[in-house]
Design an enzyme around this catalytic site. Structure first.
Site, PDB file in Angstrom:
ATOM      1  N   LYS A  80       0.863  -1.189   0.000  1.00 59.36           N
ATOM      2  CA  LYS A  80       0.000   0.000   0.000  1.00 59.36           C
ATOM      3  C   LYS A  80       0.893   1.231   0.000  1.00 59.36           C
ATOM      4  O   LYS A  80       2.001   1.194   0.551  1.00 59.36           O
ATOM      5  CB  LYS A  80      -0.859   0.003   1.281  1.00 59.36           C
ATOM      6  CG  LYS A  80      -2.126   0.800   1.162  1.00 59.36           C
ATOM      7  CD  LYS A  80      -3.241  -0.053   0.589  1.00 59.36           C
ATOM      8  CE  LYS A  80      -4.522   0.723   0.458  1.00 59.36           C
ATOM      9  NZ  LYS A  80      -5.591  -0.107  -0.132  1.00 59.36           N
ATOM     10  N   GLY A 178     -22.143   4.819  -2.477  1.00 59.80           N
ATOM     11  CA  GLY A 178     -21.200   5.270  -3.507  1.00 59.80           C
ATOM     12  C   GLY A 178     -21.098   4.211  -4.595  1.00 59.80           C
ATOM     13  O   GLY A 178     -22.082   3.532  -4.927  1.00 59.80           O
ATOM     14  N   VAL A 180     -19.663   1.225  -4.784  1.00 61.42           N
ATOM     15  CA  VAL A 180     -19.964  -0.168  -4.407  1.00 61.42           C
ATOM     16  C   VAL A 180     -21.378  -0.266  -3.827  1.00 61.42           C
ATOM     17  O   VAL A 180     -22.201  -1.079  -4.267  1.00 61.42           O
ATOM     18  CB  VAL A 180     -18.932  -0.694  -3.371  1.00 61.42           C
ATOM     19  CG1 VAL A 180     -19.321  -2.091  -2.892  1.00 61.42           C
ATOM     20  CG2 VAL A 180     -17.531  -0.700  -3.973  1.00 61.42           C
TER      21      VAL A 180
HETATM   22  P1  NAD Z   1     -17.149   5.768  -2.811  1.00 59.90           P
HETATM   23  O1  NAD Z   1     -16.308   6.923  -2.419  1.00 59.90           O
HETATM   24  O2  NAD Z   1     -17.665   5.679  -4.201  1.00 59.90           O
HETATM   25  O3  NAD Z   1     -18.422   5.645  -1.848  1.00 59.90           O
HETATM   26  C1  NAD Z   1     -18.351   5.829  -0.479  1.00 59.90           C
HETATM   27  C2  NAD Z   1     -19.705   6.383  -0.047  1.00 59.90           C
HETATM   28  O4  NAD Z   1     -19.726   6.413   1.376  1.00 59.90           O
HETATM   29  C3  NAD Z   1     -19.968   7.797  -0.549  1.00 59.90           C
HETATM   30  O5  NAD Z   1     -21.279   7.858  -1.087  1.00 59.90           O
HETATM   31  C4  NAD Z   1     -19.810   8.648   0.699  1.00 59.90           C
HETATM   32  O6  NAD Z   1     -20.651   9.792   0.683  1.00 59.90           O
HETATM   33  C5  NAD Z   1     -20.244   7.686   1.768  1.00 59.90           C
HETATM   34  N1  NAD Z   1     -19.712   7.964   3.112  1.00 59.90           N
HETATM   35  C6  NAD Z   1     -18.506   8.464   3.450  1.00 59.90           C
HETATM   36  N2  NAD Z   1     -18.401   8.531   4.790  1.00 59.90           N
HETATM   37  C7  NAD Z   1     -19.558   8.050   5.288  1.00 59.90           C
HETATM   38  C8  NAD Z   1     -20.034   7.857   6.597  1.00 59.90           C
HETATM   39  N3  NAD Z   1     -19.307   8.180   7.665  1.00 59.90           N
HETATM   40  N4  NAD Z   1     -21.262   7.323   6.737  1.00 59.90           N
HETATM   41  C9  NAD Z   1     -22.018   6.993   5.664  1.00 59.90           C
HETATM   42  N5  NAD Z   1     -21.617   7.166   4.395  1.00 59.90           N
HETATM   43  C10 NAD Z   1     -20.399   7.685   4.217  1.00 59.90           C
HETATM   44  O7  NAD Z   1     -16.275   4.483  -2.435  1.00 59.90           O
HETATM   45  P2  NAD Z   1     -16.493   2.994  -2.945  1.00 59.90           P
HETATM   46  O8  NAD Z   1     -15.558   2.722  -4.057  1.00 59.90           O
HETATM   47  O9  NAD Z   1     -17.930   2.706  -3.088  1.00 59.90           O
HETATM   48  O10 NAD Z   1     -15.903   2.196  -1.695  1.00 59.90           O
HETATM   49  C11 NAD Z   1     -16.667   2.028  -0.522  1.00 59.90           C
HETATM   50  C12 NAD Z   1     -15.851   1.254   0.506  1.00 59.90           C
HETATM   51  O11 NAD Z   1     -15.464   0.004  -0.041  1.00 59.90           O
HETATM   52  C13 NAD Z   1     -14.542   1.935   0.946  1.00 59.90           C
HETATM   53  O12 NAD Z   1     -14.294   1.604   2.291  1.00 59.90           O
HETATM   54  C14 NAD Z   1     -13.497   1.259   0.071  1.00 59.90           C
HETATM   55  O13 NAD Z   1     -12.209   1.287   0.685  1.00 59.90           O
HETATM   56  C15 NAD Z   1     -14.050  -0.146   0.022  1.00 59.90           C
HETATM   57  N6  NAD Z   1     -13.608  -0.902  -1.139  1.00 59.90           N
HETATM   58  C16 NAD Z   1     -13.903  -0.434  -2.387  1.00 59.90           C
HETATM   59  C17 NAD Z   1     -13.477  -1.166  -3.489  1.00 59.90           C
HETATM   60  C18 NAD Z   1     -13.774  -0.719  -4.891  1.00 59.90           C
HETATM   61  O14 NAD Z   1     -13.534  -1.499  -5.812  1.00 59.90           O
HETATM   62  N7  NAD Z   1     -14.308   0.469  -5.114  1.00 59.90           N
HETATM   63  C19 NAD Z   1     -12.750  -2.357  -3.317  1.00 59.90           C
HETATM   64  C20 NAD Z   1     -12.499  -2.817  -2.021  1.00 59.90           C
HETATM   65  C21 NAD Z   1     -12.937  -2.061  -0.939  1.00 59.90           C
END
Ligand code: NAD
Length: 345
Positions: A80, A178, A180
Protein backbone atom coordinates in the site's frame (compact mmCIF):
# COMPACT_ATOMS: atom_id res chain seq x y z
CA UNK A 1 13.94 14.90 -7.00
CA UNK A 2 12.61 13.06 -3.95
CA UNK A 3 14.44 11.43 -1.05
CA UNK A 4 13.82 7.81 -0.13
CA UNK A 5 14.48 6.53 3.41
CA UNK A 6 13.95 2.94 4.44
CA UNK A 7 12.24 2.17 7.76
CA UNK A 8 12.88 -1.22 9.39
CA UNK A 9 9.60 -2.80 10.51
CA UNK A 10 9.39 -6.39 11.75
CA UNK A 11 7.26 -8.62 9.56
CA UNK A 12 7.37 -6.29 6.52
CA UNK A 13 9.62 -6.83 3.50
CA UNK A 14 10.14 -3.13 2.87
CA UNK A 15 8.80 0.11 4.26
CA UNK A 16 9.88 3.39 2.70
CA UNK A 17 9.37 7.08 3.37
CA UNK A 18 9.40 9.55 0.46
CA UNK A 19 9.86 13.28 0.70
CA UNK A 20 10.00 15.64 -2.24
CA UNK A 21 10.14 19.25 -1.09
CA UNK A 22 10.21 20.61 -4.62
CA UNK A 23 6.91 18.90 -5.46
CA UNK A 24 5.60 19.48 -1.91
CA UNK A 25 4.88 15.88 -1.08
CA UNK A 26 5.42 13.33 1.68
CA UNK A 27 4.40 9.67 1.25
CA UNK A 28 4.98 6.17 2.62
CA UNK A 29 4.89 2.78 0.97
CA UNK A 30 4.81 -0.60 2.74
CA UNK A 31 5.47 -3.87 0.97
CA UNK A 32 4.16 -6.40 3.45
CA UNK A 33 4.77 -9.52 1.39
CA UNK A 34 5.65 -10.54 -2.16
CA UNK A 35 5.59 -14.27 -1.40
CA UNK A 36 2.56 -14.94 -3.58
CA UNK A 37 3.45 -12.34 -6.22
CA UNK A 38 3.85 -8.56 -6.65
CA UNK A 39 2.55 -6.49 -3.73
CA UNK A 40 -0.67 -4.89 -5.00
CA UNK A 41 -2.53 -2.15 -3.16
CA UNK A 42 -3.87 1.29 -3.94
CA UNK A 43 -2.42 4.70 -3.21
CA UNK A 44 -4.43 6.43 -0.49
CA UNK A 45 -4.31 10.26 -0.37
CA UNK A 46 -5.39 11.64 2.98
CA UNK A 47 -4.59 14.57 5.31
CA UNK A 48 -3.17 12.44 8.15
CA UNK A 49 -2.53 14.20 11.47
CA UNK A 50 1.16 13.29 11.29
CA UNK A 51 3.68 10.87 9.85
CA UNK A 52 3.08 8.27 12.62
CA UNK A 53 -0.64 8.12 11.81
CA UNK A 54 0.20 7.62 8.13
CA UNK A 55 2.78 4.94 8.98
CA UNK A 56 0.39 2.93 11.14
CA UNK A 57 -2.27 3.16 8.40
CA UNK A 58 0.07 1.99 5.64
CA UNK A 59 1.30 -0.93 7.76
CA UNK A 60 -2.24 -2.06 8.62
CA UNK A 61 -3.53 -1.64 5.07
CA UNK A 62 -0.61 -3.42 3.39
CA UNK A 63 -0.92 -6.45 5.67
CA UNK A 64 -4.66 -6.54 4.95
CA UNK A 65 -3.82 -6.60 1.22
CA UNK A 66 -1.60 -9.66 1.74
CA UNK A 67 -4.42 -11.44 3.59
CA UNK A 68 -7.01 -10.29 1.03
CA UNK A 69 -5.08 -11.62 -1.99
CA UNK A 70 -4.23 -14.85 -0.20
CA UNK A 71 -7.84 -15.44 0.92
CA UNK A 72 -8.98 -14.79 -2.67
CA UNK A 73 -6.28 -17.20 -3.87
CA UNK A 74 -4.70 -14.62 -6.18
CA UNK A 75 -1.02 -14.68 -7.18
CA UNK A 76 -0.36 -11.35 -5.44
CA UNK A 77 1.26 -10.13 -2.28
CA UNK A 78 0.25 -7.10 -0.25
CA UNK A 79 1.37 -3.50 -0.34
CA UNK A 80 0.00 0.00 0.00
CA UNK A 81 1.09 3.60 -0.46
CA UNK A 82 -0.23 6.60 1.44
CA UNK A 83 0.27 10.23 0.55
CA UNK A 84 -0.05 12.76 3.37
CA UNK A 85 -2.08 15.59 1.89
CA UNK A 86 -5.39 17.06 0.82
CA UNK A 87 -6.91 14.83 -1.88
CA UNK A 88 -8.77 17.83 -3.33
CA UNK A 89 -5.60 19.87 -3.88
CA UNK A 90 -3.23 17.68 -5.89
CA UNK A 91 -0.78 19.15 -8.40
CA UNK A 92 0.74 17.48 -11.45
CA UNK A 93 4.17 17.84 -9.82
CA UNK A 94 2.92 15.85 -6.83
CA UNK A 95 1.47 13.10 -9.01
CA UNK A 96 4.75 12.90 -10.99
CA UNK A 97 6.60 12.60 -7.69
CA UNK A 98 4.30 9.73 -6.58
CA UNK A 99 5.12 7.99 -9.89
CA UNK A 100 8.87 8.39 -9.17
CA UNK A 101 8.28 6.94 -5.68
CA UNK A 102 6.42 3.92 -7.12
CA UNK A 103 9.27 3.44 -9.66
CA UNK A 104 11.75 2.92 -6.82
CA UNK A 105 10.27 -0.54 -6.10
CA UNK A 106 10.87 -1.71 -9.69
CA UNK A 107 7.60 -3.65 -9.91
CA UNK A 108 7.65 -5.32 -6.50
CA UNK A 109 4.84 -2.87 -5.62
CA UNK A 110 2.01 -2.15 -8.10
CA UNK A 111 -0.28 0.76 -7.36
CA UNK A 112 -3.90 1.57 -8.18
CA UNK A 113 -6.76 3.77 -6.90
CA UNK A 114 -7.82 3.98 -3.27
CA UNK A 115 -9.55 6.47 -1.00
CA UNK A 116 -8.59 9.93 -2.27
CA UNK A 117 -7.30 8.89 -5.71
CA UNK A 118 -9.31 8.57 -8.91
CA UNK A 119 -8.99 6.48 -12.07
CA UNK A 120 -8.12 9.70 -14.00
CA UNK A 121 -5.16 10.24 -11.67
CA UNK A 122 -4.10 6.60 -11.96
CA UNK A 123 -4.21 7.06 -15.75
CA UNK A 124 -1.83 10.01 -15.35
CA UNK A 125 0.52 8.00 -13.10
CA UNK A 126 0.58 5.28 -15.77
CA UNK A 127 2.13 7.80 -18.19
CA UNK A 128 5.11 8.16 -15.88
CA UNK A 129 5.56 4.70 -14.34
CA UNK A 130 4.73 1.22 -15.69
CA UNK A 131 3.89 -0.07 -12.21
CA UNK A 132 0.20 0.88 -12.26
CA UNK A 133 -2.86 -1.38 -12.57
CA UNK A 134 -6.58 -0.63 -12.85
CA UNK A 135 -6.22 2.19 -15.41
CA UNK A 136 -9.17 3.08 -17.63
CA UNK A 137 -7.32 1.50 -20.58
CA UNK A 138 -6.99 -1.66 -18.48
CA UNK A 139 -9.45 -3.17 -16.02
CA UNK A 140 -10.76 0.28 -15.01
CA UNK A 141 -13.38 0.80 -12.28
CA UNK A 142 -13.07 -2.05 -9.78
CA UNK A 143 -16.38 -1.40 -8.05
CA UNK A 144 -18.43 -3.68 -10.35
CA UNK A 145 -16.57 -6.81 -9.24
CA UNK A 146 -16.39 -5.54 -5.66
CA UNK A 147 -20.19 -5.41 -5.65
CA UNK A 148 -20.20 -8.98 -7.01
CA UNK A 149 -18.05 -10.25 -4.13
CA UNK A 150 -20.08 -8.28 -1.56
CA UNK A 151 -23.31 -9.78 -2.91
CA UNK A 152 -21.78 -13.28 -2.90
CA UNK A 153 -20.73 -12.67 0.72
CA UNK A 154 -24.22 -11.43 1.64
CA UNK A 155 -25.83 -14.57 0.17
CA UNK A 156 -23.40 -16.81 2.12
CA UNK A 157 -24.03 -14.81 5.31
CA UNK A 158 -27.83 -14.98 4.98
CA UNK A 159 -27.54 -18.73 4.30
CA UNK A 160 -25.44 -19.14 7.45
CA UNK A 161 -28.13 -17.35 9.49
CA UNK A 162 -30.95 -19.72 8.62
CA UNK A 163 -30.20 -21.77 5.53
CA UNK A 164 -31.66 -19.38 2.93
CA UNK A 165 -29.23 -17.30 0.81
CA UNK A 166 -31.99 -15.18 -0.72
CA UNK A 167 -32.36 -11.50 0.15
CA UNK A 168 -36.09 -11.60 -0.69
CA UNK A 169 -38.14 -10.40 2.26
CA UNK A 170 -35.03 -9.64 4.35
CA UNK A 171 -34.49 -6.29 6.02
CA UNK A 172 -31.10 -4.98 4.94
CA UNK A 173 -29.39 -1.69 5.79
CA UNK A 174 -26.85 -0.42 3.26
CA UNK A 175 -24.49 2.18 4.69
CA UNK A 176 -22.78 4.20 1.95
CA UNK A 177 -24.30 4.41 -1.52
CA UNK A 178 -21.20 5.27 -3.51
CA UNK A 179 -19.72 3.15 -6.29
CA UNK A 180 -19.96 -0.17 -4.41
CA UNK A 181 -22.94 0.46 -2.10
CA UNK A 182 -25.24 1.70 -4.87
CA UNK A 183 -24.61 -1.43 -6.95
CA UNK A 184 -25.16 -3.67 -3.93
CA UNK A 185 -28.39 -1.83 -3.09
CA UNK A 186 -29.70 -2.12 -6.66
CA UNK A 187 -29.10 -5.88 -6.75
CA UNK A 188 -30.68 -6.39 -3.31
CA UNK A 189 -33.73 -4.36 -4.36
CA UNK A 190 -34.05 -6.53 -7.48
CA UNK A 191 -34.02 -9.60 -5.23
CA UNK A 192 -36.88 -8.20 -3.14
CA UNK A 193 -35.14 -7.06 0.05
CA UNK A 194 -36.67 -4.41 2.29
CA UNK A 195 -33.95 -1.80 2.07
CA UNK A 196 -32.81 1.09 4.25
CA UNK A 197 -30.12 3.35 2.79
CA UNK A 198 -27.78 5.75 4.62
CA UNK A 199 -25.06 8.09 3.41
CA UNK A 200 -23.44 11.27 4.66
CA UNK A 201 -24.51 12.58 1.26
CA UNK A 202 -28.17 12.41 2.30
CA UNK A 203 -29.26 13.59 -1.15
CA UNK A 204 -27.55 10.61 -2.82
CA UNK A 205 -29.23 8.18 -0.42
CA UNK A 206 -32.63 9.82 -0.97
CA UNK A 207 -32.28 9.74 -4.78
CA UNK A 208 -31.34 6.06 -4.82
CA UNK A 209 -34.07 5.20 -2.30
CA UNK A 210 -36.66 6.92 -4.51
CA UNK A 211 -35.43 4.94 -7.52
CA UNK A 212 -35.46 1.58 -5.70
CA UNK A 213 -38.56 2.04 -3.54
CA UNK A 214 -36.33 1.91 -0.44
CA UNK A 215 -36.33 4.03 2.71
CA UNK A 216 -33.57 6.25 4.06
CA UNK A 217 -32.13 6.46 7.55
CA UNK A 218 -29.46 8.73 9.00
CA UNK A 219 -25.93 7.36 9.30
CA UNK A 220 -26.35 7.11 13.11
CA UNK A 221 -29.67 5.27 12.73
CA UNK A 222 -28.13 2.88 10.22
CA UNK A 223 -25.87 1.47 12.95
CA UNK A 224 -28.69 0.77 15.41
CA UNK A 225 -31.53 -0.18 13.05
CA UNK A 226 -33.01 -3.64 13.66
CA UNK A 227 -32.30 -5.70 10.53
CA UNK A 228 -31.26 -9.09 9.23
CA UNK A 229 -28.05 -7.69 7.77
CA UNK A 230 -26.09 -4.45 7.92
CA UNK A 231 -23.87 -3.83 4.89
CA UNK A 232 -21.15 -1.19 5.53
CA UNK A 233 -19.96 0.24 2.22
CA UNK A 234 -18.60 3.61 3.32
CA UNK A 235 -15.52 4.11 5.48
CA UNK A 236 -13.85 1.83 8.04
CA UNK A 237 -13.84 1.91 11.85
CA UNK A 238 -17.60 1.34 12.12
CA UNK A 239 -17.66 -1.41 14.74
CA UNK A 240 -16.04 -0.84 18.11
CA UNK A 241 -16.74 -0.67 21.82
CA UNK A 242 -19.03 2.32 21.40
CA UNK A 243 -21.20 0.92 18.58
CA UNK A 244 -21.32 -2.88 19.04
CA UNK A 245 -23.55 -2.86 22.17
CA UNK A 246 -26.14 -0.79 20.24
CA UNK A 247 -26.24 -2.97 17.12
CA UNK A 248 -29.51 -4.69 16.32
CA UNK A 249 -28.36 -6.41 13.14
CA UNK A 250 -28.16 -10.21 13.05
CA UNK A 251 -25.23 -10.13 10.65
CA UNK A 252 -22.69 -7.80 9.03
CA UNK A 253 -21.37 -8.11 5.49
CA UNK A 254 -20.13 -5.21 3.39
CA UNK A 255 -17.38 -3.85 1.20
CA UNK A 256 -15.83 -1.17 3.44
CA UNK A 257 -12.21 -1.82 4.41
CA UNK A 258 -11.15 -2.12 8.08
CA UNK A 259 -14.66 -2.19 9.52
CA UNK A 260 -13.49 -3.18 13.01
CA UNK A 261 -11.90 -0.48 15.16
CA UNK A 262 -9.70 -3.10 16.85
CA UNK A 263 -9.28 -6.46 15.16
CA UNK A 264 -9.42 -9.08 16.79
CA UNK A 265 -10.97 -7.62 19.98
CA UNK A 266 -14.03 -6.19 18.26
CA UNK A 267 -14.59 -9.44 16.38
CA UNK A 268 -14.83 -11.12 19.79
CA UNK A 269 -17.36 -8.49 20.94
CA UNK A 270 -19.49 -9.13 17.84
CA UNK A 271 -19.25 -12.86 18.44
CA UNK A 272 -20.31 -12.47 22.07
CA UNK A 273 -23.28 -10.35 20.92
CA UNK A 274 -24.34 -13.16 18.57
CA UNK A 275 -23.77 -11.05 15.45
CA UNK A 276 -22.36 -12.97 12.49
CA UNK A 277 -19.48 -11.00 10.93
CA UNK A 278 -18.27 -11.70 7.39
CA UNK A 279 -14.64 -10.47 7.43
CA UNK A 280 -14.26 -7.36 5.28
CA UNK A 281 -11.11 -8.23 3.34
CA UNK A 282 -12.61 -11.54 2.24
CA UNK A 283 -15.87 -9.93 1.18
CA UNK A 284 -14.39 -6.97 -0.73
CA UNK A 285 -11.78 -8.95 -2.71
CA UNK A 286 -13.56 -8.02 -5.96
CA UNK A 287 -11.37 -4.93 -6.31
CA UNK A 288 -8.13 -6.86 -6.39
CA UNK A 289 -9.73 -9.68 -8.43
CA UNK A 290 -10.63 -6.99 -10.97
CA UNK A 291 -7.02 -5.83 -11.40
CA UNK A 292 -5.98 -9.45 -12.04
CA UNK A 293 -7.28 -8.72 -15.53
CA UNK A 294 -4.27 -6.40 -15.98
CA UNK A 295 -1.69 -8.46 -14.11
CA UNK A 296 -2.39 -12.06 -15.13
CA UNK A 297 -4.42 -11.33 -18.25
CA UNK A 298 -7.78 -12.74 -17.17
CA UNK A 299 -10.80 -11.85 -19.29
CA UNK A 300 -13.66 -10.07 -17.50
CA UNK A 301 -15.61 -13.35 -17.47
CA UNK A 302 -12.70 -15.19 -15.83
CA UNK A 303 -12.44 -12.46 -13.19
CA UNK A 304 -16.23 -12.57 -12.68
CA UNK A 305 -16.17 -16.34 -12.17
CA UNK A 306 -13.36 -15.91 -9.62
CA UNK A 307 -15.34 -13.16 -7.86
CA UNK A 308 -18.41 -15.38 -7.56
CA UNK A 309 -16.30 -17.97 -5.66
CA UNK A 310 -16.01 -15.54 -2.74
CA UNK A 311 -19.37 -16.81 -1.45
CA UNK A 312 -17.89 -20.29 -1.01
CA UNK A 313 -14.85 -18.80 0.76
CA UNK A 314 -17.08 -16.88 3.20
CA UNK A 315 -19.00 -20.11 3.85
CA UNK A 316 -15.73 -21.98 4.50
CA UNK A 317 -14.61 -19.28 6.94
CA UNK A 318 -17.88 -19.56 8.85
CA UNK A 319 -17.38 -23.36 8.94
CA UNK A 320 -13.80 -23.02 10.28
CA UNK A 321 -15.05 -20.57 12.90
CA UNK A 322 -17.83 -22.93 14.05
CA UNK A 323 -15.60 -26.03 13.99
CA UNK A 324 -12.68 -24.45 15.82
CA UNK A 325 -14.59 -22.24 18.24
CA UNK A 326 -12.81 -19.09 17.01
CA UNK A 327 -14.22 -15.81 15.69
CA UNK A 328 -14.86 -15.44 11.98
CA UNK A 329 -12.07 -12.82 11.89
CA UNK A 330 -9.62 -15.33 13.36
CA UNK A 331 -10.88 -17.99 10.95
CA UNK A 332 -10.32 -15.66 7.98
CA UNK A 333 -6.77 -14.91 9.12
CA UNK A 334 -6.08 -18.63 9.54
CA UNK A 335 -7.55 -19.36 6.10
CA UNK A 336 -5.49 -16.62 4.44
CA UNK A 337 -2.22 -17.36 6.29
CA UNK A 338 -2.46 -21.04 5.35
CA UNK A 339 -2.05 -19.84 1.76
CA UNK A 340 1.14 -17.82 2.43
CA UNK A 341 4.13 -20.21 2.54
CA UNK A 342 6.13 -18.68 5.42
CA UNK A 343 3.07 -17.55 7.39
CA UNK A 344 1.37 -20.96 7.26
CA UNK A 345 3.46 -22.65 9.96
P1 NAD B 1 -17.15 5.77 -2.81
O1 NAD B 1 -16.31 6.92 -2.42
O2 NAD B 1 -17.66 5.68 -4.20
O3 NAD B 1 -18.42 5.65 -1.85
C1 NAD B 1 -18.35 5.83 -0.48
C2 NAD B 1 -19.70 6.38 -0.05
O4 NAD B 1 -19.73 6.41 1.38
C3 NAD B 1 -19.97 7.80 -0.55
O5 NAD B 1 -21.28 7.86 -1.09
C4 NAD B 1 -19.81 8.65 0.70
O6 NAD B 1 -20.65 9.79 0.68
C5 NAD B 1 -20.24 7.69 1.77
N1 NAD B 1 -19.71 7.96 3.11
C6 NAD B 1 -18.51 8.46 3.45
N2 NAD B 1 -18.40 8.53 4.79
C7 NAD B 1 -19.56 8.05 5.29
C8 NAD B 1 -20.03 7.86 6.60
N3 NAD B 1 -19.31 8.18 7.67
N4 NAD B 1 -21.26 7.32 6.74
C9 NAD B 1 -22.02 6.99 5.66
N5 NAD B 1 -21.62 7.17 4.39
C10 NAD B 1 -20.40 7.69 4.22
O7 NAD B 1 -16.28 4.48 -2.43
P2 NAD B 1 -16.49 2.99 -2.95
O8 NAD B 1 -15.56 2.72 -4.06
O9 NAD B 1 -17.93 2.71 -3.09
O10 NAD B 1 -15.90 2.20 -1.69
C11 NAD B 1 -16.67 2.03 -0.52
C12 NAD B 1 -15.85 1.25 0.51
O11 NAD B 1 -15.46 0.00 -0.04
C13 NAD B 1 -14.54 1.94 0.95
O12 NAD B 1 -14.29 1.60 2.29
C14 NAD B 1 -13.50 1.26 0.07
O13 NAD B 1 -12.21 1.29 0.69
C15 NAD B 1 -14.05 -0.15 0.02
N6 NAD B 1 -13.61 -0.90 -1.14
C16 NAD B 1 -13.90 -0.43 -2.39
C17 NAD B 1 -13.48 -1.17 -3.49
C18 NAD B 1 -13.77 -0.72 -4.89
O14 NAD B 1 -13.53 -1.50 -5.81
N7 NAD B 1 -14.31 0.47 -5.11
C19 NAD B 1 -12.75 -2.36 -3.32
C20 NAD B 1 -12.50 -2.82 -2.02
C21 NAD B 1 -12.94 -2.06 -0.94
Amino acid sequence: MGMLDLIEVDGYEQVAHWRDDEAGIEALCAIHSTERGPAIGGARWQPYDDRDAALSDVLRLSEAMTLKSAAAQLPFGGGKAVVIGDPMAKSEAQLRSVARFVDQFEGRYLTTTDVGTTTDEIDLLAQWTPYVVGTSAGSGDTSALTAVTVLAGIAATLAALDGDPSAAGRTIVVQGVGKVGSKVARALADEGATLFLADIRAIAAAALAAELGAQTVSVDESIVAPCDLLSPNALGGVFGESTIPALQARAICGGANNQLVRDPDDAALLDAAGILYAPDYVVNAGGVISVAQDVVGWSFDEALAHAECVGATVQEIFDISARSGITTAQAARQFARSRIPTAAS
